[in-house]
Scaffold this motif. Structure first.
Motif, PDB file in Angstrom:
ATOM      1  N   HIS A  92     -33.645 -44.478  25.481  1.00 53.97           N
ATOM      2  CA  HIS A  92     -33.093 -44.448  24.121  1.00 53.97           C
ATOM      3  C   HIS A  92     -33.474 -45.710  23.352  1.00 53.97           C
ATOM      4  O   HIS A  92     -32.916 -46.781  23.557  1.00 53.97           O
ATOM      5  N   PHE A  93     -34.466 -45.556  22.470  1.00 53.82           N
ATOM      6  CA  PHE A  93     -34.933 -46.658  21.628  1.00 53.82           C
ATOM      7  C   PHE A  93     -34.515 -46.512  20.168  1.00 53.82           C
ATOM      8  O   PHE A  93     -34.511 -47.500  19.441  1.00 53.82           O
ATOM      9  N   ALA A  94     -34.229 -45.293  19.737  1.00 55.30           N
ATOM     10  CA  ALA A  94     -33.990 -45.041  18.317  1.00 55.30           C
ATOM     11  C   ALA A  94     -32.848 -45.907  17.805  1.00 55.30           C
ATOM     12  O   ALA A  94     -31.712 -45.811  18.273  1.00 55.30           O
ATOM     13  N   ALA A  95     -33.151 -46.774  16.821  1.00 54.36           N
ATOM     14  CA  ALA A  95     -32.145 -47.690  16.296  1.00 54.36           C
ATOM     15  C   ALA A  95     -32.676 -48.373  15.048  1.00 54.36           C
ATOM     16  O   ALA A  95     -33.882 -48.409  14.800  1.00 54.36           O
ATOM     17  N   SER A  96     -31.755 -48.930  14.286  1.00 51.07           N
ATOM     18  CA  SER A  96     -32.106 -49.831  13.183  1.00 51.07           C
ATOM     19  C   SER A  96     -32.050 -51.245  13.731  1.00 51.07           C
ATOM     20  O   SER A  96     -31.125 -51.597  14.466  1.00 51.07           O
ATOM     21  N   ILE A  97     -33.035 -52.096  13.380  1.00 46.23           N
ATOM     22  CA  ILE A  97     -33.182 -53.352  14.130  1.00 46.23           C
ATOM     23  C   ILE A  97     -33.297 -54.623  13.288  1.00 46.23           C
ATOM     24  O   ILE A  97     -33.473 -55.699  13.858  1.00 46.23           O
ATOM     25  N   SER A  98     -33.194 -54.547  11.981  1.00 42.51           N
ATOM     26  CA  SER A  98     -33.324 -55.747  11.161  1.00 42.51           C
ATOM     27  C   SER A  98     -31.991 -56.473  11.042  1.00 42.51           C
ATOM     28  O   SER A  98     -31.004 -55.915  10.541  1.00 42.51           O
ATOM     29  N   VAL A  99     -31.952 -57.730  11.496  1.00 45.65           N
ATOM     30  CA  VAL A  99     -30.727 -58.521  11.387  1.00 45.65           C
ATOM     31  C   VAL A  99     -30.303 -58.652   9.931  1.00 45.65           C
ATOM     32  O   VAL A  99     -29.137 -58.447   9.584  1.00 45.65           O
ATOM     33  N   GLY A 100     -31.250 -58.980   9.059  1.00 39.13           N
ATOM     34  CA  GLY A 100     -30.924 -59.166   7.650  1.00 39.13           C
ATOM     35  C   GLY A 100     -30.370 -57.908   7.012  1.00 39.13           C
ATOM     36  O   GLY A 100     -29.366 -57.951   6.285  1.00 39.13           O
ATOM     37  N   ASP A 101     -31.005 -56.775   7.277  1.00 39.21           N
ATOM     38  CA  ASP A 101     -30.528 -55.514   6.717  1.00 39.21           C
ATOM     39  C   ASP A 101     -29.146 -55.158   7.258  1.00 39.21           C
ATOM     40  O   ASP A 101     -28.320 -54.553   6.558  1.00 39.21           O
ATOM     41  N   SER A 102     -28.886 -55.516   8.515  1.00 42.58           N
ATOM     42  CA  SER A 102     -27.581 -55.184   9.087  1.00 42.58           C
ATOM     43  C   SER A 102     -26.454 -55.950   8.394  1.00 42.58           C
ATOM     44  O   SER A 102     -25.327 -55.447   8.288  1.00 42.58           O
ATOM     45  N   VAL A 103     -26.772 -57.145   7.909  1.00 43.08           N
ATOM     46  CA  VAL A 103     -25.759 -57.936   7.195  1.00 43.08           C
ATOM     47  C   VAL A 103     -25.443 -57.304   5.837  1.00 43.08           C
ATOM     48  O   VAL A 103     -24.286 -57.253   5.407  1.00 43.08           O
ATOM     49  N   SER A 104     -26.463 -56.793   5.171  1.00 45.29           N
ATOM     50  CA  SER A 104     -26.264 -56.196   3.852  1.00 45.29           C
ATOM     51  C   SER A 104     -25.881 -54.723   3.908  1.00 45.29           C
ATOM     52  O   SER A 104     -25.309 -54.190   2.959  1.00 45.29           O
ATOM     53  N   GLN A 105     -26.190 -54.041   5.028  1.00 44.65           N
ATOM     54  CA  GLN A 105     -25.909 -52.607   5.156  1.00 44.65           C
ATOM     55  C   GLN A 105     -25.218 -52.306   6.499  1.00 44.65           C
ATOM     56  O   GLN A 105     -25.729 -51.529   7.312  1.00 44.65           O
ATOM     57  N   PRO A 106     -24.085 -52.908   6.759  1.00 44.15           N
ATOM     58  CA  PRO A 106     -23.459 -52.749   8.086  1.00 44.15           C
ATOM     59  C   PRO A 106     -23.100 -51.309   8.427  1.00 44.15           C
ATOM     60  O   PRO A 106     -23.242 -50.890   9.574  1.00 44.15           O
ATOM     61  N   ALA A 107     -22.638 -50.531   7.447  1.00 46.82           N
ATOM     62  CA  ALA A 107     -22.233 -49.148   7.744  1.00 46.82           C
ATOM     63  C   ALA A 107     -23.393 -48.340   8.294  1.00 46.82           C
ATOM     64  O   ALA A 107     -23.239 -47.576   9.254  1.00 46.82           O
ATOM     65  N   ALA A 108     -24.571 -48.508   7.691  1.00 49.71           N
ATOM     66  CA  ALA A 108     -25.750 -47.772   8.158  1.00 49.71           C
ATOM     67  C   ALA A 108     -26.100 -48.157   9.586  1.00 49.71           C
ATOM     68  O   ALA A 108     -26.526 -47.307  10.393  1.00 49.71           O
ATOM     69  N   TYR A 109     -25.921 -49.424   9.936  1.00 54.34           N
ATOM     70  CA  TYR A 109     -26.247 -49.884  11.288  1.00 54.34           C
ATOM     71  C   TYR A 109     -25.266 -49.341  12.314  1.00 54.34           C
ATOM     72  O   TYR A 109     -25.648 -48.926  13.415  1.00 54.34           O
ATOM     73  N   TYR A 110     -23.982 -49.344  11.981  1.00 50.36           N
ATOM     74  CA  TYR A 110     -23.015 -48.786  12.930  1.00 50.36           C
ATOM     75  C   TYR A 110     -23.205 -47.280  13.082  1.00 50.36           C
ATOM     76  O   TYR A 110     -23.054 -46.727  14.169  1.00 50.36           O
ATOM     77  N   ARG A 111     -23.581 -46.620  12.006  1.00 45.15           N
ATOM     78  CA  ARG A 111     -23.795 -45.175  12.081  1.00 45.15           C
ATOM     79  C   ARG A 111     -25.003 -44.855  12.959  1.00 45.15           C
ATOM     80  O   ARG A 111     -24.931 -43.990  13.841  1.00 45.15           O
ATOM     81  N   ASN A 112     -26.113 -45.552  12.731  1.00 45.86           N
ATOM     82  CA  ASN A 112     -27.343 -45.225  13.452  1.00 45.86           C
ATOM     83  C   ASN A 112     -27.334 -45.744  14.884  1.00 45.86           C
ATOM     84  O   ASN A 112     -27.769 -45.052  15.814  1.00 45.86           O
ATOM     85  N   ASN A 113     -26.848 -46.950  15.078  1.00 42.98           N
ATOM     86  CA  ASN A 113     -26.935 -47.577  16.395  1.00 42.98           C
ATOM     87  C   ASN A 113     -25.777 -47.219  17.318  1.00 42.98           C
ATOM     88  O   ASN A 113     -25.929 -47.249  18.541  1.00 42.98           O
ATOM     89  N   LEU A 114     -24.642 -46.894  16.739  1.00 47.31           N
ATOM     90  CA  LEU A 114     -23.470 -46.593  17.566  1.00 47.31           C
ATOM     91  C   LEU A 114     -23.150 -45.099  17.592  1.00 47.31           C
ATOM     92  O   LEU A 114     -23.082 -44.487  18.660  1.00 47.31           O
ATOM     93  N   VAL A 115     -22.983 -44.495  16.419  1.00 47.42           N
ATOM     94  CA  VAL A 115     -22.577 -43.093  16.372  1.00 47.42           C
ATOM     95  C   VAL A 115     -23.655 -42.184  16.961  1.00 47.42           C
ATOM     96  O   VAL A 115     -23.359 -41.257  17.735  1.00 47.42           O
ATOM     97  N   GLU A 116     -24.929 -42.436  16.616  1.00 41.99           N
ATOM     98  CA  GLU A 116     -26.016 -41.619  17.163  1.00 41.99           C
ATOM     99  C   GLU A 116     -26.112 -41.775  18.689  1.00 41.99           C
ATOM    100  O   GLU A 116     -26.385 -40.811  19.414  1.00 41.99           O
ATOM    101  N   THR A 117     -25.883 -42.997  19.170  1.00 45.55           N
ATOM    102  CA  THR A 117     -25.910 -43.238  20.618  1.00 45.55           C
ATOM    103  C   THR A 117     -24.780 -42.490  21.315  1.00 45.55           C
ATOM    104  O   THR A 117     -24.974 -41.919  22.398  1.00 45.55           O
TER     105      THR A 117
END
Length: 353
Positions: A92-117
């Protein structure tokens, strides 16, 4: 479920390559996932790539892999693929990986990296998948250690990217532990993955690059005028951030070994760092790439980026119990392979245009 002891893992057993089942690779059209696909295919193991192509590239999909477009959390799709392709294991590699983007778009990161997993793990258990290898990160660790980080060190991510991965690790362990069919789990925490396939078959191909070496190779090949160095006042030798750069082909090899290992014993759970135990500063990397390209790389200092730690270096000695012996551990080789890929990629894009 058995778990690893505190850095006392004995030499682990591995199943023979001939016994490896077909593997589903989520995010296999991305940078690290495509290299893992190549490593498995080179060994004669069937690979099915699942990627929604939001950041993936058809350029990176190996021609002899089966490709399916879709999301890792799509239970109906993933269940069908597992059944039709006789899948026995998942990477399982599918994920969003930019630290900077995660700071500005946290909801998208939790959705893609946590909920999808979470969705993928539930599907894997329901389909009686034997083993899953999860792509994690050194960003799960707490900041402040002056020594190489061990797997048993405290977690304390300082950005949503790292937090989403730490949460996903917990979710996967809990689901695997409760699995009635003894799902085995391998978690690999990467430090800074870099370089490219030595045979030129894959490399970084980001729409919006954010990795230092990828951006620097674009400066070296004339696609950019200069590179920004974020922060010159870190508590490091030259004031720039220090990272443990690990070659992507070595990372891919570690995934194969981890898969063989967790397939050998049902219900096994392992968490290993992947790094070389040696740090390179931003200026070290730019200097090595200047030598490789034969030209100086223009750069300009700017302010620190929110969420960036001063230093991240691995204690990866535990990974040796997998039989992991890195082949490309010097920064000169890493940047040379990355530069060769970028030059090749640029020509291919120009021809296609």
């Amino acid at each position: 479920m058995t778990t690893q002891a505190d850095r006392t893992v004995d030499q682990l057993l591995r199943i023979p390559l001939a016994q490896c089942p077909p593997v589903l690779i989520t995010g296999g059209a991305g940078y690290i996932g495509s290299h893992a696909a190549l490593a498995l295919l080179d060994l004669g193991i069937k690979v099915v790539i699942l990627d929604d192509m939001s950041t993936g590239s058809s350029l990176l999909v190996p021609p002899n892999a089966v490709f399916v477009r879709g999301q890792a959390g799509d239970a109906e799709l993933v269940s069908r693929v597992i059944a039709e392709e006789s899948i026995g294991a998942i990477m399982h590699f599918a994920a969003s990986i930019s630290v900077g983007d995660s700071v500005s778009q946290p909801a998208a990161y939790y959705r893609n990296n946590l909920v999808e997993t979470l969705g993928l793990a539930e599907t894997a258990v329901n389909a009686r998948i034997r083993a899953m290898v999860f792509s994690s990160t050194a960003a799960v660790y707490a900041e402040g250690s002056s020594r190489p980080l061990r797997e048993t060190d405290p977690l304390g991510p300082i950005n949503p990217y790292g937090a989403s991965k730490a949460m996903a690790e917990t979710v996967l362990r809990d689901i695997a532990r409760a699995s009635p069919h003894a799902l085995s789990l391998g978690i690999l925490r990467y430090f800074n993955v870099a370089g490219a396939d030595p045979l030129g078959r894959s490399g970084q191909n980001s729409v919006h690059p954010h990795h230092l070496i990828e951006i620097a190779t674009q400066v070296a090949t004339g696609q950019r005028d200069m590179i920004h160095v974020y922060g010159s006042d870190y508590p490091t030798e030259d004031g720039t951030g220090v990272r443990d750069y690990v070659h992507v082909s070595d990372v891919a090899a570690a995934h194969v070994l981890m898969l063989q290992t967790i397939l050998a014993a049902s219900g096994q759970s392992l968490t290993f760092n992947l790094g070389y135990g040696q740090g390179q500063s931003v200026l070290d990397v730019l200097s090595a790439l200047s030598v490789a390209s034969g030209r100086p790389l223009p750069y300009r200092f700017t302010g620190r980026r929110e969420g960036d730690p001063a230093s991240l270096v691995a204690d990866a000695s535990l990974a040796a119990s997998l039989g992991w012996t890195p082949r490309y551990r010097d920064i000169a080789t890493i940047v040379s392979h990355a530069l060769a890929w970028e030059a090749q990629r640029t020509k291919a894009v120009a021809v296609a245009a």
